[in-house]
Write an enzyme that holds these catalytic residues in place. Structure first.
Site, mmCIF file in Angstrom:
data_model
loop_
_atom_site.group_PDB
_atom_site.id
_atom_site.type_symbol
_atom_site.label_atom_id
_atom_site.label_comp_id
_atom_site.label_asym_id
_atom_site.label_seq_id
_atom_site.Cartn_x
_atom_site.Cartn_y
_atom_site.Cartn_z
ATOM 1 C CD GLU A 93 94.492 18.512 51.654
ATOM 2 O OE1 GLU A 93 94.496 18.317 52.919
ATOM 3 O OE2 GLU A 93 93.464 18.109 50.871
ATOM 4 N N GLY A 139 88.516 13.700 48.819
ATOM 5 C CA GLY A 139 88.989 12.373 48.770
ATOM 6 C C GLY A 139 90.525 12.641 48.100
ATOM 7 C CG HIS A 177 89.061 19.073 49.067
ATOM 8 N ND1 HIS A 177 87.596 19.162 49.374
ATOM 9 C CD2 HIS A 177 89.484 19.189 50.292
ATOM 10 C CE1 HIS A 177 87.257 19.091 50.434
ATOM 11 N NE2 HIS A 177 88.513 18.868 51.290
#
Length: 371
Positions: free
Chosen positions: A216, A186, A213
């Site tokens: 990025e 998300g 994650h």
């Protein structure tokens, strides 16, 4: 019919599609076939922007090529909308596995967030069971067709909600029923791994593998938090670790680079980077270096000895496959079969499997490339 994914791509005369491959960063709701979206939407009377599969594939590609992760993520409203029933989830998961196998993948990990699939009245346990049923159906179909594939679930929590501890416990609950690891996904910027420290503490206490994650949509602080707060064994994307590299001199084609402490730690500890070249371009993750694939720091990281892996991120949104990503990299950076094999061996070594299973996977890849 799945999206066209460069069926004829070759390196040194060898079909990339036929080479054994490992997929580590592949979202379930980012890999739904356009025709499946149309059919499932029709069954629940959901309006779709295009009713022709080809036109819908174009719609996803155009909307995703925004240069913004936030805008990129909005396209998932449509895919998740058709994944709110047991039937929808099972079908999408089955086709996910079949499409991986058709792309030459022998081991894959599928990441998805159960909390995003409860609008139809299913429980968290229901949706995980539905996806696992689809995975197993897909594996059986692939075996019946004369090929082998294994796919594990990466149970994912959304970093902008407050359910991460609950989802972490769900992942551990299913560790013997298909779940191989945990992830958070998300909006990255403003939602560091530190916000989910309780979940990561629990996962560490249960010795359950974690990928996060990071690197990025946000930079080095995001990666640092993933490693320290999340105890991440892999970095989801992680491309912005290149911000911790400083080019100190150039001599002809040789580039001399100084690594910062964080970059050196990631490289020296061989923490795998789940790089997704096409997606990184679409979301603007590499915009500080440029807007073309040749500007991607992938090759620099590879040459410096980082544990780089190649991934699709979202096959539908990026209209891609692992074959296509490898073909693009080979064309851009003049990689040969040895390079492509190195990427697959890195991915096999990074898989959330036992040592024995990883060794078998590495042997399978080495044999496939040798042939």
């Amino acid at each position: 019919m799945a999206i066209d994914q460069n069926d004829d791509a070759r390196v040194q005369g060898v079909s990339i599609r036929e080479l054994p491959k490992v997929s580590l960063h592949d979202h379930l709701d980012g890999a739904v076939r356009p025709e499946t979206i149309i059919e499932l939407a029709d069954a629940i009377s959901l309006e779709v922007p295009e009713t022709d599969p080809g036109a819908l594939a174009d719609w996803f590609a155009e909307r995703s090529d925004s240069g913004s992760l936030v805008e990129y993520l909005k396209t998932f409203d449509l895919t998740t909308a058709v994944m709110q029933t047991r039937e929808g989830l099972t079908r999408v998961a089955r086709e996910f596995v079949e499409d991986l196998a058709a792309d030459g993948v022998v081991y894959g990990e599928v990441r998805w967030a159960p909390e995003q699939h409860l609008q139809g009245g299913l429980s968290l346990e229901d949706v995980v069971e539905a996806v696992q049923e689809g995975i197993e159906d897909g594996e059986d179909a692939v075996e019946a067709a004369g090929r082998d594939i294994r796919v594990g679930q990466l149970i994912t929590a959304m970093r902008h909600t407050d359910r991460s501890l609950e989802i972490a416990k769900l992942a551990v609950e299913f560790r013997t029923r298909g779940a191989v690891g945990f992830d958070i996904a998300g909006p990255e910027d403003g939602f560091p791994a530190a916000n989910h420290r309780a979940a990561f503490d629990y996962l560490a206490s249960q010795f359950f593998p974690v990928t996060v994650h990071a690197g990025e949509a946000a930079g080095l602080d995001s990666i640092r938090s993933a490693l320290i707060d999340g105890r991440a064994l892999r970095l989801g994307h992680g491309v912005r670790i290149a911000e911790d590299l400083e080019v100190i001199s150039r001599e002809g084609e040789e580039v001399f680079v100084q690594l910062g402490d964080l970059a050196r730690w990631v490289r020296d500890r061989e923490i795998p980077l789940e790089l997704s070249p096409s997606s990184n371009l679409q979301t603007g993750a590499i915009e500080q270096w440029g807007k073309e694939l040749e500007d991607h720091p992938f090759d620099l990281l590879y040459q410096l000895g980082f544990a780089v892996t190649v991934n699709v991120d979202n096959r539908t949104q990026s209209r891609t496959s692992l074959t296509r990503e490898l073909a693009l990299l080979a064309e851009t950076f003049e990689y040969d079969l040895g390079d492509l094999e190195a990427f697959q061996l890195n991915a096999a070594a990074a898989a959330f499997l036992s040592v024995e299973e990883r060794e078998e996977l590495i042997e399978l890849i080495a044999d496939g490339f040798a042939r």
